[in-house]
Design a protein around this motif. Sequence first.
Motif, PDB file in Angstrom:
ATOM      1  N   GLY A   1       0.783  -1.243   0.000  1.00  0.00           N
ATOM      2  CA  GLY A   1       0.000   0.000   0.000  1.00  0.00           C
ATOM      3  C   GLY A   1       0.812   1.289   0.000  1.00  0.00           C
ATOM      4  O   GLY A   1       0.232   2.367   0.095  1.00  0.00           O
ATOM      5  N   ALA A   2       2.156   1.177  -0.107  1.00  0.00           N
ATOM      6  CA  ALA A   2       2.969   2.401  -0.112  1.00  0.00           C
ATOM      7  C   ALA A   2       2.982   3.028  -1.507  1.00  0.00           C
ATOM      8  O   ALA A   2       3.103   2.317  -2.507  1.00  0.00           O
ATOM      9  CB  ALA A   2       4.401   2.077   0.318  1.00  0.00           C
ATOM     10  N   SER A   3       2.880   4.358  -1.559  1.00  0.00           N
ATOM     11  CA  SER A   3       3.000   5.059  -2.853  1.00  0.00           C
ATOM     12  C   SER A   3       4.443   5.481  -3.100  1.00  0.00           C
ATOM     13  O   SER A   3       4.849   5.712  -4.228  1.00  0.00           O
ATOM     14  CB  SER A   3       2.139   6.324  -2.859  1.00  0.00           C
ATOM     15  N   ILE A   4       5.170   5.651  -2.003  1.00  0.00           N
ATOM     16  CA  ILE A   4       6.584   6.049  -2.069  1.00  0.00           C
ATOM     17  C   ILE A   4       7.348   5.081  -1.172  1.00  0.00           C
ATOM     18  O   ILE A   4       6.806   4.609  -0.164  1.00  0.00           O
ATOM     19  CB  ILE A   4       6.761   7.500  -1.558  1.00  0.00           C
ATOM     20  N   VAL A   5       8.588   4.798  -1.550  1.00  0.00           N
ATOM     21  CA  VAL A   5       9.377   3.831  -0.778  1.00  0.00           C
ATOM     22  C   VAL A   5      10.667   4.510  -0.315  1.00  0.00           C
ATOM     23  O   VAL A   5      11.249   5.320  -1.050  1.00  0.00           O
ATOM     24  CB  VAL A   5       9.664   2.591  -1.659  1.00  0.00           C
ATOM     25  N   GLY A   6      11.089   4.204   0.906  1.00  0.00           N
ATOM     26  CA  GLY A   6      12.314   4.801   1.439  1.00  0.00           C
ATOM     27  C   GLY A   6      13.229   3.760   2.052  1.00  0.00           C
ATOM     28  O   GLY A   6      12.784   2.670   2.429  1.00  0.00           O
ATOM     29  N   SER A   7      14.512   4.115   2.143  1.00  0.00           N
ATOM     30  CA  SER A   7      15.488   3.166   2.677  1.00  0.00           C
ATOM     31  C   SER A   7      16.583   3.869   3.472  1.00  0.00           C
ATOM     32  O   SER A   7      17.044   4.944   3.079  1.00  0.00           O
ATOM     33  CB  SER A   7      16.114   2.399   1.513  1.00  0.00           C
ATOM     34  N   ALA A   8      16.993   3.239   4.566  1.00  0.00           N
ATOM     35  CA  ALA A   8      18.127   3.746   5.351  1.00  0.00           C
ATOM     36  C   ALA A   8      19.252   2.713   5.404  1.00  0.00           C
ATOM     37  O   ALA A   8      20.382   2.991   5.024  1.00  0.00           O
ATOM     38  CB  ALA A   8      17.687   4.121   6.765  1.00  0.00           C
ATOM     39  N   THR A   9      18.944   1.492   5.878  1.00  0.00           N
ATOM     40  CA  THR A   9      20.008   0.501   6.113  1.00  0.00           C
ATOM     41  C   THR A   9      20.783   0.179   4.834  1.00  0.00           C
ATOM     42  O   THR A   9      22.028   0.172   4.836  1.00  0.00           O
ATOM     43  CB  THR A   9      19.416  -0.779   6.732  1.00  0.00           C
ATOM     44  N   LEU A  10      20.074  -0.073   3.737  1.00  0.00           N
ATOM     45  CA  LEU A  10      20.785  -0.385   2.486  1.00  0.00           C
ATOM     46  C   LEU A  10      21.611   0.826   2.046  1.00  0.00           C
ATOM     47  O   LEU A  10      22.758   0.673   1.597  1.00  0.00           O
ATOM     48  CB  LEU A  10      19.789  -0.782   1.374  1.00  0.00           C
ATOM     49  N   PHE A  11      21.043   2.014   2.207  1.00  0.00           N
ATOM     50  CA  PHE A  11      21.757   3.244   1.875  1.00  0.00           C
ATOM     51  C   PHE A  11      23.023   3.366   2.732  1.00  0.00           C
ATOM     52  O   PHE A  11      24.098   3.726   2.233  1.00  0.00           O
ATOM     53  CB  PHE A  11      20.798   4.423   2.077  1.00  0.00           C
ATOM     54  N   GLY A  12      22.923   3.010   4.012  1.00  0.00           N
ATOM     55  CA  GLY A  12      24.091   3.075   4.896  1.00  0.00           C
ATOM     56  C   GLY A  12      25.207   2.157   4.431  1.00  0.00           C
ATOM     57  O   GLY A  12      26.390   2.485   4.528  1.00  0.00           O
ATOM     58  N   GLY A  13      24.837   0.994   3.906  1.00  0.00           N
ATOM     59  CA  GLY A  13      25.839   0.021   3.459  1.00  0.00           C
ATOM     60  C   GLY A  13      26.400   0.319   2.080  1.00  0.00           C
ATOM     61  O   GLY A  13      27.579   0.083   1.812  1.00  0.00           O
ATOM     62  N   GLU A  14      25.568   0.843   1.204  1.00  0.00           N
ATOM     63  CA  GLU A  14      25.935   0.962  -0.214  1.00  0.00           C
ATOM     64  C   GLU A  14      26.180   2.389  -0.671  1.00  0.00           C
ATOM     65  O   GLU A  14      26.622   2.605  -1.803  1.00  0.00           O
ATOM     66  CB  GLU A  14      24.803   0.392  -1.100  1.00  0.00           C
ATOM     67  N   GLY A  15      25.843   3.373   0.140  1.00  0.00           N
ATOM     68  CA  GLY A  15      25.860   4.757  -0.354  1.00  0.00           C
ATOM     69  C   GLY A  15      24.710   4.953  -1.348  1.00  0.00           C
ATOM     70  O   GLY A  15      23.783   4.125  -1.408  1.00  0.00           O
ATOM     71  N   VAL A  16      24.785   6.001  -2.164  1.00  0.00           N
ATOM     72  CA  VAL A  16      23.642   6.313  -3.040  1.00  0.00           C
ATOM     73  C   VAL A  16      23.405   5.237  -4.110  1.00  0.00           C
ATOM     74  O   VAL A  16      22.329   5.200  -4.712  1.00  0.00           O
ATOM     75  CB  VAL A  16      23.766   7.707  -3.712  1.00  0.00           C
ATOM     76  N   ARG A  17      24.381   4.342  -4.305  1.00  0.00           N
ATOM     77  CA  ARG A  17      24.159   3.210  -5.218  1.00  0.00           C
ATOM     78  C   ARG A  17      22.928   2.403  -4.795  1.00  0.00           C
ATOM     79  O   ARG A  17      22.290   1.732  -5.611  1.00  0.00           O
ATOM     80  CB  ARG A  17      25.420   2.335  -5.198  1.00  0.00           C
ATOM     81  N   ALA A  18      22.584   2.462  -3.504  1.00  0.00           N
ATOM     82  CA  ALA A  18      21.409   1.743  -2.989  1.00  0.00           C
ATOM     83  C   ALA A  18      20.164   2.068  -3.814  1.00  0.00           C
ATOM     84  O   ALA A  18      19.330   1.194  -4.069  1.00  0.00           O
ATOM     85  CB  ALA A  18      21.155   2.128  -1.522  1.00  0.00           C
ATOM     86  N   PHE A  19      20.055   3.318  -4.236  1.00  0.00           N
ATOM     87  CA  PHE A  19      18.819   3.715  -4.922  1.00  0.00           C
ATOM     88  C   PHE A  19      18.789   3.201  -6.355  1.00  0.00           C
ATOM     89  O   PHE A  19      17.721   2.980  -6.913  1.00  0.00           O
ATOM     90  CB  PHE A  19      18.638   5.244  -4.811  1.00  0.00           C
ATOM     91  N   LYS A  20      19.964   2.980  -6.930  1.00  0.00           N
ATOM     92  CA  LYS A  20      20.037   2.310  -8.243  1.00  0.00           C
ATOM     93  C   LYS A  20      19.604   0.852  -8.074  1.00  0.00           C
ATOM     94  O   LYS A  20      18.840   0.320  -8.873  1.00  0.00           O
ATOM     95  CB  LYS A  20      21.470   2.408  -8.784  1.00  0.00           C
ATOM     96  N   ILE A  21      20.072   0.215  -6.997  1.00  0.00           N
ATOM     97  CA  ILE A  21      19.687  -1.175  -6.700  1.00  0.00           C
ATOM     98  C   ILE A  21      18.169  -1.260  -6.524  1.00  0.00           C
ATOM     99  O   ILE A  21      17.501  -2.124  -7.116  1.00  0.00           O
ATOM    100  CB  ILE A  21      20.395  -1.682  -5.419  1.00  0.00           C
ATOM    101  N   LEU A  22      17.613  -0.360  -5.749  1.00  0.00           N
ATOM    102  CA  LEU A  22      16.167  -0.406  -5.463  1.00  0.00           C
ATOM    103  C   LEU A  22      15.344  -0.099  -6.711  1.00  0.00           C
ATOM    104  O   LEU A  22      14.183  -0.509  -6.805  1.00  0.00           O
ATOM    105  CB  LEU A  22      15.817   0.571  -4.332  1.00  0.00           C
ATOM    106  N   SER A  23      15.950   0.599  -7.672  1.00  0.00           N
ATOM    107  CA  SER A  23      15.250   0.884  -8.930  1.00  0.00           C
ATOM    108  C   SER A  23      15.316  -0.311  -9.877  1.00  0.00           C
ATOM    109  O   SER A  23      14.763  -0.268 -10.980  1.00  0.00           O
ATOM    110  CB  SER A  23      15.880   2.094  -9.630  1.00  0.00           C
ATOM    111  N   GLY A  24      16.037  -1.362  -9.478  1.00  0.00           N
ATOM    112  CA  GLY A  24      16.135  -2.566 -10.301  1.00  0.00           C
ATOM    113  C   GLY A  24      17.159  -2.438 -11.415  1.00  0.00           C
ATOM    114  O   GLY A  24      17.176  -3.215 -12.362  1.00  0.00           O
ATOM    115  N   GLU A  25      18.072  -1.458 -11.297  1.00  0.00           N
ATOM    116  CA  GLU A  25      19.045  -1.241 -12.376  1.00  0.00           C
ATOM    117  C   GLU A  25      20.422  -1.823 -12.069  1.00  0.00           C
ATOM    118  O   GLU A  25      21.372  -1.588 -12.790  1.00  0.00           O
ATOM    119  CB  GLU A  25      19.156   0.252 -12.687  1.00  0.00           C
ATOM    120  N   VAL A  26      20.543  -2.539 -10.956  1.00  0.00           N
ATOM    121  CA  VAL A  26      21.835  -3.194 -10.654  1.00  0.00           C
ATOM    122  C   VAL A  26      21.588  -4.686 -10.569  1.00  0.00           C
ATOM    123  O   VAL A  26      20.613  -5.107  -9.929  1.00  0.00           O
ATOM    124  CB  VAL A  26      22.409  -2.713  -9.303  1.00  0.00           C
TER     125      VAL A  26
END
Length: 330
Positions: free
Chosen positions: A305-330
């Motif tokens: 039911g979320a319209s927007i998704v957020g992340s902290a732990t993965l971001f902490g481990g990966e840096g901003v690359r986390a958001f590329k991963i979450l976008s399905g591009e890695v």
Amino acid sequence: MVKVGSLNISPPLLNAACAWASDLDQLQALFDCPYTGAVVTRTATIEGFAEDASHTVAFATSSTTSLNSYGYSPHRLSQYLSWIESILSLAKSTANSPSKKPFIISITATQTDDMHSIVDAIQALRAQAPVYANIGVEFNTSCPNIRGSAPSGYAFTDLVPVLDVLADAWRADNTLTIGLKLPPYVYGAQFAQVFETLRGLSTSRSAEEDGSGIHPIAYVACTNTLGNALLFPEQVEGASTPFAVPTALGGVAGDTLHPLALGNVYSFARLLEAEDSTSALKNLVIVGIGGVTSAEAAERMRRAGASIVGSATLFGGEGVRAFKILSGEV
Ligand SMILES: Cc1cc2nc3c(=O)[nH]c(=O)nc-3n(C[C@H](O)[C@H](O)[C@H](O)COP(=O)(O)O)c2cc1C
């Protein structure tokens, strides 16, 4: 693109407020990252939080899980305002069509006077120039690591005076986007109490004063970390203390939190679904946070039911690359 209050979040993916959104370089990297639709700061207070060596984070070895003992940011709200001002004015002066990426300033206060000061300072910057209007505010009601102080979101009705300060600011200027960062709830009546309290907030003034049946609160972000969790040093990377964090207890996040965060998002989505079509709460946006550590987990958040998704732990481990991963591009 998802519209939240007056902010357009595109793509509908952002960092959750965290220790890696704490200083100017980190905020600039999040702002420059093409995979984030908004930048959320670490939680700021008027005076800054007295951070010491007991405030830290550990990463589990067996899954993408974190345990942290941080309080709020040591940097003052005024520091965040000047960093955001410099990032946005640089973007304006160096690009033909500057990024419209919003900033969301995470803040917290227990006293109405402090909340007044916070909102006044944010509104003063927003009023300075159109480029700063794209700034929203997220009220953190859910840090589990403040000694002697329970996360205020667990006694939601007690928040009314402070929420009223935010609601009044919105009534004076309904371009101010306001979100609430909530703690992980564990039984149904807790979700119902949040809705009941928010309903009361919108009806505390006449319909004309409220303006157009829109609720002052634009979104809820579910969830913060789950407090009072413990990991031993052999369960995490590089800890040599008796416990994974010096305080022994901290807030757990990442994969371990994911099922509970999904359940929180699902519970709010069901309440929204049941809300009358004329209810001011009907447009409340749910930001799903908690164990979003893969593109699949992001998709589960949306299914819940979320319209927007957020992340902290993965971001902490990966840096901003986390958001590329979450976008399905890695
Ligand atoms: C190291 C760390 C610091 C955090 N600091 C904040 C904070 O300042 N304000 C806040 O609202 N949440 C804070 N959080 C909670 C995150 O925003 C998020 O709600 C939680 O970690 C669950 O998301 P995750 O599973 O992606 O980590 C922090 C989390 C971590 C791991």
